[in-house]
Every structure is written in C-alpha cells, then in structure tokens.
Write an enzyme that holds these catalytic residues in place. Structure first.
Site, PDB file in Angstrom:
ATOM      1  N   CYS A   1      35.794 -46.906   1.970  1.00 36.15           N
ATOM      2  CA  CYS A   1      35.226 -46.071   3.027  1.00 36.15           C
ATOM      3  C   CYS A   1      35.695 -46.378   4.461  1.00 36.15           C
ATOM      4  O   CYS A   1      35.731 -45.463   5.273  1.00 36.15           O
ATOM      5  CB  CYS A   1      33.709 -46.029   2.932  1.00 36.15           C
ATOM      6  SG  CYS A   1      32.912 -47.590   3.327  1.00 36.15           S
TER       7      CYS A   1
ATOM      8  N   ARG B   1      42.521 -56.267  -4.480  1.00 33.26           N
ATOM      9  CA  ARG B   1      41.910 -57.511  -4.008  1.00 33.26           C
ATOM     10  C   ARG B   1      42.572 -58.686  -4.686  1.00 33.26           C
ATOM     11  O   ARG B   1      42.823 -58.645  -5.885  1.00 33.26           O
ATOM     12  CB  ARG B   1      40.404 -57.538  -4.337  1.00 33.26           C
ATOM     13  CG  ARG B   1      39.635 -56.527  -3.546  1.00 33.26           C
ATOM     14  CD  ARG B   1      38.158 -56.659  -3.774  1.00 33.26           C
ATOM     15  NE  ARG B   1      37.494 -55.559  -3.079  1.00 33.26           N
ATOM     16  CZ  ARG B   1      36.187 -55.388  -3.034  1.00 33.26           C
ATOM     17  NH1 ARG B   1      35.382 -56.243  -3.630  1.00 33.26           N
ATOM     18  NH2 ARG B   1      35.669 -54.379  -2.380  1.00 33.26           N
TER      19      ARG B   1
ATOM     20  N   GLU C   1      41.858 -61.520  -6.296  1.00 29.32           N
ATOM     21  CA  GLU C   1      40.648 -62.096  -6.873  1.00 29.32           C
ATOM     22  C   GLU C   1      40.895 -63.557  -7.247  1.00 29.32           C
ATOM     23  O   GLU C   1      42.029 -64.019  -7.274  1.00 29.32           O
ATOM     24  CB  GLU C   1      40.209 -61.299  -8.105  1.00 29.32           C
ATOM     25  CG  GLU C   1      39.672 -59.900  -7.785  1.00 29.32           C
ATOM     26  CD  GLU C   1      38.260 -59.924  -7.173  1.00 29.32           C
ATOM     27  OE1 GLU C   1      37.673 -61.013  -7.046  1.00 29.32           O
ATOM     28  OE2 GLU C   1      37.767 -58.833  -6.818  1.00 29.32           O
TER      29      GLU C   1
ATOM     30  N   ARG D   1      37.481 -57.717 -13.889  1.00 27.99           N
ATOM     31  CA  ARG D   1      37.868 -58.220 -12.569  1.00 27.99           C
ATOM     32  C   ARG D   1      39.376 -58.175 -12.466  1.00 27.99           C
ATOM     33  O   ARG D   1      40.064 -58.956 -13.078  1.00 27.99           O
ATOM     34  CB  ARG D   1      37.347 -59.652 -12.354  1.00 27.99           C
ATOM     35  CG  ARG D   1      37.610 -60.185 -10.946  1.00 27.99           C
ATOM     36  CD  ARG D   1      36.880 -61.476 -10.687  1.00 27.99           C
ATOM     37  NE  ARG D   1      35.438 -61.324 -10.780  1.00 27.99           N
ATOM     38  CZ  ARG D   1      34.677 -60.771  -9.828  1.00 27.99           C
ATOM     39  NH1 ARG D   1      35.215 -60.371  -8.695  1.00 27.99           N
ATOM     40  NH2 ARG D   1      33.380 -60.647 -10.002  1.00 27.99           N
TER      41      ARG D   1
ATOM     42  N   GLU E   1      34.670 -43.427  -4.194  1.00 30.83           N
ATOM     43  CA  GLU E   1      33.675 -43.848  -3.222  1.00 30.83           C
ATOM     44  C   GLU E   1      33.037 -42.645  -2.561  1.00 30.83           C
ATOM     45  O   GLU E   1      33.697 -41.715  -2.123  1.00 30.83           O
ATOM     46  CB  GLU E   1      34.252 -44.807  -2.172  1.00 30.83           C
ATOM     47  CG  GLU E   1      33.169 -45.194  -1.174  1.00 30.83           C
ATOM     48  CD  GLU E   1      33.197 -46.631  -0.705  1.00 30.83           C
ATOM     49  OE1 GLU E   1      34.060 -47.402  -1.143  1.00 30.83           O
ATOM     50  OE2 GLU E   1      32.328 -46.959   0.123  1.00 30.83           O
TER      51      GLU E   1
ATOM     52  N   ASP F   1      22.884 -53.169  -6.218  1.00 31.68           N
ATOM     53  CA  ASP F   1      23.942 -53.347  -7.212  1.00 31.68           C
ATOM     54  C   ASP F   1      23.483 -52.738  -8.528  1.00 31.68           C
ATOM     55  O   ASP F   1      22.322 -52.875  -8.908  1.00 31.68           O
ATOM     56  CB  ASP F   1      24.207 -54.843  -7.453  1.00 31.68           C
ATOM     57  CG  ASP F   1      25.293 -55.384  -6.540  1.00 31.68           C
ATOM     58  OD1 ASP F   1      25.798 -54.626  -5.697  1.00 31.68           O
ATOM     59  OD2 ASP F   1      25.629 -56.574  -6.695  1.00 31.68           O
TER      60      ASP F   1
ATOM     61  N   GLU G   1      28.460 -56.286 -12.364  1.00 37.87           N
ATOM     62  CA  GLU G   1      28.194 -55.257 -11.344  1.00 37.87           C
ATOM     63  C   GLU G   1      29.192 -54.134 -11.589  1.00 37.87           C
ATOM     64  O   GLU G   1      30.392 -54.349 -11.451  1.00 37.87           O
ATOM     65  CB  GLU G   1      28.408 -55.874  -9.960  1.00 37.87           C
ATOM     66  CG  GLU G   1      28.336 -54.873  -8.826  1.00 37.87           C
ATOM     67  CD  GLU G   1      28.784 -55.477  -7.492  1.00 37.87           C
ATOM     68  OE1 GLU G   1      28.664 -56.705  -7.299  1.00 37.87           O
ATOM     69  OE2 GLU G   1      29.269 -54.701  -6.649  1.00 37.87           O
TER      70      GLU G   1
ATOM     71  N   ASN H   1      27.898 -50.034  -6.818  1.00 38.82           N
ATOM     72  CA  ASN H   1      26.841 -50.359  -5.867  1.00 38.82           C
ATOM     73  C   ASN H   1      26.502 -49.143  -5.019  1.00 38.82           C
ATOM     74  O   ASN H   1      27.179 -48.103  -5.092  1.00 38.82           O
ATOM     75  CB  ASN H   1      27.252 -51.540  -4.983  1.00 38.82           C
ATOM     76  CG  ASN H   1      28.435 -51.211  -4.111  1.00 38.82           C
ATOM     77  OD1 ASN H   1      28.848 -50.061  -4.007  1.00 38.82           O
ATOM     78  ND2 ASN H   1      29.000 -52.207  -3.476  1.00 38.82           N
TER      79      ASN H   1
ATOM     80  N   CYS I   1      27.170 -45.584   1.583  1.00 44.36           N
ATOM     81  CA  CYS I   1      28.344 -45.438   0.734  1.00 44.36           C
ATOM     82  C   CYS I   1      28.046 -46.018  -0.637  1.00 44.36           C
ATOM     83  O   CYS I   1      27.139 -46.826  -0.802  1.00 44.36           O
ATOM     84  CB  CYS I   1      29.575 -46.087   1.366  1.00 44.36           C
ATOM     85  SG  CYS I   1      29.503 -47.879   1.476  1.00 44.36           S
TER      86      CYS I   1
ATOM     87  N   ARG J   1      35.015 -51.104 -14.226  1.00 45.37           N
ATOM     88  CA  ARG J   1      33.713 -51.691 -14.552  1.00 45.37           C
ATOM     89  C   ARG J   1      32.890 -50.758 -15.439  1.00 45.37           C
ATOM     90  O   ARG J   1      32.196 -51.204 -16.342  1.00 45.37           O
ATOM     91  CB  ARG J   1      32.952 -52.017 -13.267  1.00 45.37           C
ATOM     92  CG  ARG J   1      33.664 -53.015 -12.355  1.00 45.37           C
ATOM     93  CD  ARG J   1      33.374 -54.445 -12.770  1.00 45.37           C
ATOM     94  NE  ARG J   1      34.151 -55.406 -12.003  1.00 45.37           N
ATOM     95  CZ  ARG J   1      33.697 -56.047 -10.923  1.00 45.37           C
ATOM     96  NH1 ARG J   1      32.478 -55.811 -10.473  1.00 45.37           N
ATOM     97  NH2 ARG J   1      34.459 -56.939 -10.306  1.00 45.37           N
TER      98      ARG J   1
HETATM   99  P1  ATP Z   1      31.960 -58.576  -7.498  1.00 42.76           P
HETATM  100  O1  ATP Z   1      30.603 -59.079  -7.095  1.00 42.76           O
HETATM  101  O2  ATP Z   1      32.050 -58.296  -8.977  1.00 42.76           O
HETATM  102  O3  ATP Z   1      33.085 -59.393  -6.987  1.00 42.76           O
HETATM  103  P2  ATP Z   1      31.971 -56.926  -5.225  1.00 42.76           P
HETATM  104  O4  ATP Z   1      30.518 -57.025  -4.880  1.00 42.76           O
HETATM  105  O5  ATP Z   1      32.928 -57.797  -4.526  1.00 42.76           O
HETATM  106  O6  ATP Z   1      32.137 -57.125  -6.829  1.00 42.76           O
HETATM  107  P3  ATP Z   1      32.135 -54.426  -3.891  1.00 42.76           P
HETATM  108  O7  ATP Z   1      32.821 -54.910  -2.680  1.00 42.76           O
HETATM  109  O8  ATP Z   1      30.675 -54.185  -3.847  1.00 42.76           O
HETATM  110  O9  ATP Z   1      32.467 -55.415  -5.111  1.00 42.76           O
HETATM  111  O10 ATP Z   1      32.918 -53.124  -4.388  1.00 42.76           O
HETATM  112  C1  ATP Z   1      32.267 -51.995  -4.944  1.00 42.76           C
HETATM  113  C2  ATP Z   1      32.601 -51.788  -6.398  1.00 42.76           C
HETATM  114  O11 ATP Z   1      34.009 -51.901  -6.613  1.00 42.76           O
HETATM  115  C3  ATP Z   1      31.999 -52.821  -7.338  1.00 42.76           C
HETATM  116  O12 ATP Z   1      30.671 -52.535  -7.646  1.00 42.76           O
HETATM  117  C4  ATP Z   1      32.900 -52.680  -8.543  1.00 42.76           C
HETATM  118  O13 ATP Z   1      32.532 -51.558  -9.311  1.00 42.76           O
HETATM  119  C5  ATP Z   1      34.256 -52.407  -7.920  1.00 42.76           C
HETATM  120  N1  ATP Z   1      35.064 -53.635  -7.839  1.00 42.76           N
HETATM  121  C6  ATP Z   1      35.051 -54.565  -6.859  1.00 42.76           C
HETATM  122  N2  ATP Z   1      35.918 -55.548  -7.105  1.00 42.76           N
HETATM  123  C7  ATP Z   1      36.511 -55.239  -8.285  1.00 42.76           C
HETATM  124  C8  ATP Z   1      37.531 -55.857  -9.071  1.00 42.76           C
HETATM  125  N3  ATP Z   1      38.106 -56.983  -8.677  1.00 42.76           N
HETATM  126  N4  ATP Z   1      37.901 -55.267 -10.220  1.00 42.76           N
HETATM  127  C9  ATP Z   1      37.332 -54.112 -10.615  1.00 42.76           C
HETATM  128  N5  ATP Z   1      36.380 -53.475  -9.920  1.00 42.76           N
HETATM  129  C10 ATP Z   1      35.971 -54.015  -8.756  1.00 42.76           C
HETATM  130 ZN    ZN Z   2      31.814 -48.318   1.421  1.00 46.59          ZN
HETATM  131 MG    MG Z   3      29.074 -58.292  -5.916  1.00 52.95          MG
HETATM  132 MG    MG Z   4      29.160 -55.442  -4.490  1.00 49.47          MG
HETATM  133 MG    MG Z   5      34.037 -59.381  -5.188  1.00 50.38          MG
END
Ligand code: ATP
Ligand code: ZN
Ligand code: MG
Ligand code: MG
Ligand code: MG
Length: 500
Positions: free
Chosen positions: A307, A337, A339, A348, A356, A417, A430, A433, A459, A466
């Site tokens: 977003c 990301r 990770e 992940r 979004e 979440d 998760e 969200n 958002c 996921r």
């Molecule tokens: P997590 O807690 O699992 O690391 P996050 O809280 O960092 O996730 P957000 O920043 O809230 O993730 O991103 C929104 C959404 O994007 C998450 O709910 C998830 O569905 C998706 N997402 C985030 N990171 C990943 C990833 N590394 N792989 C796949 N999907 C992801």
């Molecule tokens: Zn957002």
């Molecule tokens: Mg999270």
């Molecule tokens: Mg999150």
């Molecule tokens: Mg994360």
C-alpha cells in the site's frame, strides 16, 4: 526517571566581562519561569562563568523540563535581555558536555547512535554520553531539531521491546474445531505432484498451471465475494519503492534487514559496460565486483508492503467527500522480503503474491468499512474455504516498526491477524491481516478531505502463498475432497507440465 546534565556556552557578539553582575543577577532572579513547569522546578542552572564574550552554564534537570529545552529557552530570554539593554546578541551556542541518564531494568544492546560517544549501563541506569568534540559532535542545531528527544524515544521503545518476538497477541475469535484427515506438508505434496518447483533465488517458487489456478481461484473468490460487493476498484501500484515513500509511510524506521535493495546503473552508456560484457563473453563468469563498482547506491527497494506506493496518487491532494470512503485494491505484482534463514515451504518466501486492499474515509467510515470487510472474510473462510481459522489483535505493524507507545488518540486503530492451523506441524500461520492505520498514511502523505475532516485509512494484505498453505494443509491436494462451494469456483484442474 530521566536525568539530564548539560554544559553549554553562549557566545555573545561582544565582550560581556563588564556585564557579569547584571547577567548573573538576571540568571538568578529572572529565570524561574523557564525552569518551572506546573509549579515544580524541573531544572537547575549553576556554575556560571564569563570569559570575554562567552557565558558558560551548567544545566541539570529531570524529565519534567529537559535541560536542552531550557538551553533553547534561555538563549531566547538572554538575547532578549542583552539585546534590548546593551545591544548585544548571541551568535552561537556551544555544547561542552551533555549526558542523559535513563532508569532501566536492563541493559540495551545499542551501538552507533549518531551524536553519541558512549552508552553505558550500570546502577539500573543507561547513561548516554554525547559526543561534544569530534566532527560528529552534537551541536546546537541538533538540539533545535530535537535529536536528543528522538534518541530518548528510540531507547524507550527498545526498553518496551516493541516489534519482533515480543509482539502483542490477543485472541479475538476462533472458528469451530475441525477434524483433519490430511496431515502432510503442503509444500512437499505440491512439489511431489508437480504443482510448484523451486525457483533459482532463495524463497522463490515457480508456480505451475495447477498452483497458479489455485491462486487465481482465491483471487476470483475475493473479487466476487468481497471486492465487487463492497465496491473496490482495481489499481496498479508501483513495485519499485524509492526511499521517499518509505520515509512517508514510516517503513524507513525499521525495515532495513528485510529489504531487497535496488541499484540502478551509473550510466546506460553501452561503452561504460563494455568490459563487463567482454569479460562475461570470454570467461562465462559474471564479474560481480566490477558490476558493483558500476552501479549506484540503492534508490530504494522492491515492494515490501503494497500500500505505501498507492499513496503517491493522493499525496498533497484534497479528496472530495462524495468519493469517500475510497476503496481500491492492487494485485499487480510481487512483494519481496529478505526473510530469515531456513525458509523451506511456501508459507515464508522471499518473493510472494498478495492482494492488498486500501480504503480511506473519516474515522467512522474507515472503521465501518473494516467491519464490513471482516464480515466478508468470515463468509469466505467459513463457508467457501471451510478453514479452521482464528483472528488475533496484534501490535499494529506501524507500532512494531516505529515503536509507538500508546494509541491514545488512535482509538479503534490497530491490526487484526488472520491465522489458520497447518495440521502437519500443528502450528498457526498468519495468512492475512487487516489494519486500521488511523491518520498515519493520510498525515505522512499529506492527504486532506474537502471539509477538512481528519482522514483515516485502512489496509488488508491477502497472502496467496499463505492462503494456499492454509487451504492445502487442511484439505489436501485431491480436489475431490475440497469444499463444494470452493470446487465450483475452482472448476477444472488445469493439466500440469509433464517431463520425462
Ligand atoms: P509474518 O508475521 O508471518 O512474518 P508479517 O506480519 O511480517 O508476516 P505483514 O507485513 O503483515 O506480514 O504482511 C501482510 C501479509 O503478507 C501477511 O499476512 C502474509 O499473508 C503475507 N506475507 C508477509 N510476509 C510473507 C512471506 N515472507 N511469505 C509469504 N507471505 C507473506
Ligand atoms: Zn498496507
Ligand atoms: Mg506477523
Ligand atoms: Mg502481519
Ligand atoms: Mg514478517
């Protein structure tokens, strides 16, 4: 408690040796106002010394009135006094010594704070000693920019441990228990069935026709059951994010370890790249070191959250009321990301696919829209995907990122979440969200409404990897066993790509 000790020198435009008596008298008798708050003395000033045109003072205070704040106010008062009476001004303020002592139950692992020479922990206190000598020293200009206060905020947030592992988590709702027949790792079965294959990069997958169809089915369900009924319009948000966007969105405050950085070439002149081409063509090896020298510093990174890039569309604009609440969504590209290590499955990944939703309106409209969206989600997860899922109230991401302490003027803002259980390892993931971001974005990107009402926004990020992990791990990969309503949306399983 926080204690401040500061020694500062006011540099006058003329020699003030002869004015010693009047200036000391002024300091002793006319400064109560700036040293007191709510009837309480918060700061003391001592050890006055005048040498030629320089007046040095020691400030000692608690957090009620911070010493550096007194320094600023005293400069004003003093120059008023000497200016009016003697036509002498203050042309500079030098910081000779500055330390801040903060009570803390634990030591903090902090290094390299700008303008700070040393941080020590002892006697249940963190002592921050500012650099007042080297070329990186703190000067009056940093004091005016409230740098010490930002350092204090940063340390306070560290003490409160916002973000990361100590994220706040509180169960809101949980669906009824289900019996699971399927107990396998969704990534492994999809790999075995040829639905997905590992990509070349870490945390990257190539999705075959079957998995892609599953993604598209999730998107279709979201479109038909949520986006269309609620009147969301599709947009395309940029996926290369320059620093300014993250500065405005707040991500610049903490997202660095997870960014995939983007560096443009220093020039697109083919001649400049001639040697790289030649080396590759002769050795068949990429000359990484050489390339490193030929690219610029990062201009930003790949899409991290979708977003923030939307807001450029509204930056500095006034939105007319009849447009509110504004509802848009994007699913035009990947998110990236870096990770943490050991990323095995599709849950992940470093490259993921997400829809979004973004909405904005008055506080009331934003909160109401959030509730409507939640209802639609509930219908999808209960009646179409038939998942075992739950929702939880977590530290909003902008608090985790920025370490905001309270939400006092943000009542109603925060993050929910959505989590689903993956029976093969009995863990909750998760899978999406939903956040109400208060005026965080509208303020950061300076978006106003026609009637000058404060605008809020929300958002919600739907992670397709996921959703897939949740769905396959609960229902398996045999489409015969999938929920009926879902099967209708899914239709026929596309033929996969067979290899010999
Ligand atoms: P997590 O807690 O699992 O690391 P996050 O809280 O960092 O996730 P957000 O920043 O809230 O993730 O991103 C929104 C959404 O994007 C998450 O709910 C998830 O569905 C998706 N997402 C985030 N990171 C990943 C990833 N590394 N792989 C796949 N999907 C992801
Ligand atoms: Zn957002
Ligand atoms: Mg999270
Ligand atoms: Mg999150
Ligand atoms: Mg994360």
């Amino acid at each position: 408690m926080i204690y401040f000790k500061l020694i500062g020198s006011f540099v006058f435009t003329k020699d003030i040796t002869d004015l010693k008596e009047v200036i000391y008298k002024f300091l002793n008798e006319n400064t109560k106002k700036i040293l007191t708050k709510n009837g309480e003395i918060g700061c003391s000033i001592n050890d006055f010394k005048i040498e030629k045109n320089i007046l040095t003072i020691k400030f000692e205070s608690n957090q009620l009135i911070r010493a550096h704040e007194v320094l600023i106010r005293l400069k004003k008062e003093l120059s008023n006094f000497t200016g009016k009476k003697f036509k002498i001004g203050i042309r500079d303020v030098l910081i000779k010594y500055f330390d801040i002592k903060m009570e803390s139950k634990k030591s903090l692992n902090i290094k390299n704070l700008p303008y700070v020479k040393n941080i020590e922990y002892g006697d249940k206190c963190i002592v921050i000693l500012f650099d007042t000598e080297s070329e990186n020293k703190i000067t009056y200009s940093e004091i005016e920019k409230r740098i010490p206060d930002r350092i204090i905020t940063l340390l306070k947030n560290k003490m409160n441990d916002y973000g990361g592992k100590n994220e706040h988590w509180e169960l809101l709702w949980e669906s009824e228990d289900k019996k699971f027949k399927f107990k396998e790792d969704p990534t492994k079965v999809m790999e075995k069935e040829g639905w997905i294959k590992r990509g070349y990069n870490r945390g990257q997958w190539i999705y075959g026709p079957q998995a892609t169809h599953l993604f598209r089915t999730f998107e279709k369900i979201t479109l038909k059951e949520l986006l269309e009924p609620l009147g969301f319009s599709e947009m395309i948000f940029p996926k290369l994010v320059p620093w300014e966007v993250w500065m405005r969105s707040g991500h610049a405050q903490g997202v660095y370890p997870e960014i995939y950085y983007v560096c443009p070439p220093k020039t697109r002149d083919p001649e400049y790249w001639e040697d790289v081409k030649n080396i590759y063509n002769i050795t068949k090896e990429i000359p990484i070191d050489l390339i490193e020298n030929k690219i610029d510093s990062p201009i930003g990174g790949m899409c991290y959250a979708q977003c923030p890039s939307f807001w450029g569309f509204l930056q500095g604009e006034t939105v007319s009321i009849d447009q509110l609440p504004l509802k848009v969504y994007d699913h035009s590209g990947t998110s990236h990301r870096y990770e943490s290590g050991g990323i095995h499955g599709i849950e992940r990944v470093d490259e993921f696919h997400r829809l979004e939703l973004v909405w904005l309106g008055t506080r009331k409209e934003t909160l109401e829209m959030a509730e409507e969206i939640k209802e639609k989600y509930k219908n999808i997860f209960e009646n179409i995907l038939e998942l075992k899922w739950r929702t939880a109230w977590v530290t909003p991401w902008f608090m985790a990122q920025e370490g905001k302490k309270g939400l006092s003027d943000m009542e109603g803002a925060g993050t929910v979440d959505y989590e689903a259980i993956t029976p093969y390892n009995n863990k909750w993931i998760e899978f999406q969200n939903l956040s109400v971001n208060a005026d965080k974005y509208t303020k950061g990107f300076n978006v106003k409404s026609q009637n000058n009402k404060k605008l809020w926004s929300g958002c919600s990020g739907i992670g397709l990897e996921r959703w897939t992990a949740a769905f396959i791990s609960q229902h398996g990969i045999n489409i015969e066993n999938w929920p009926d309503k879902f099967k209708k949306y899914f239709g026929k399983l596309p033929l996969g790509i067979k290899t010999l």
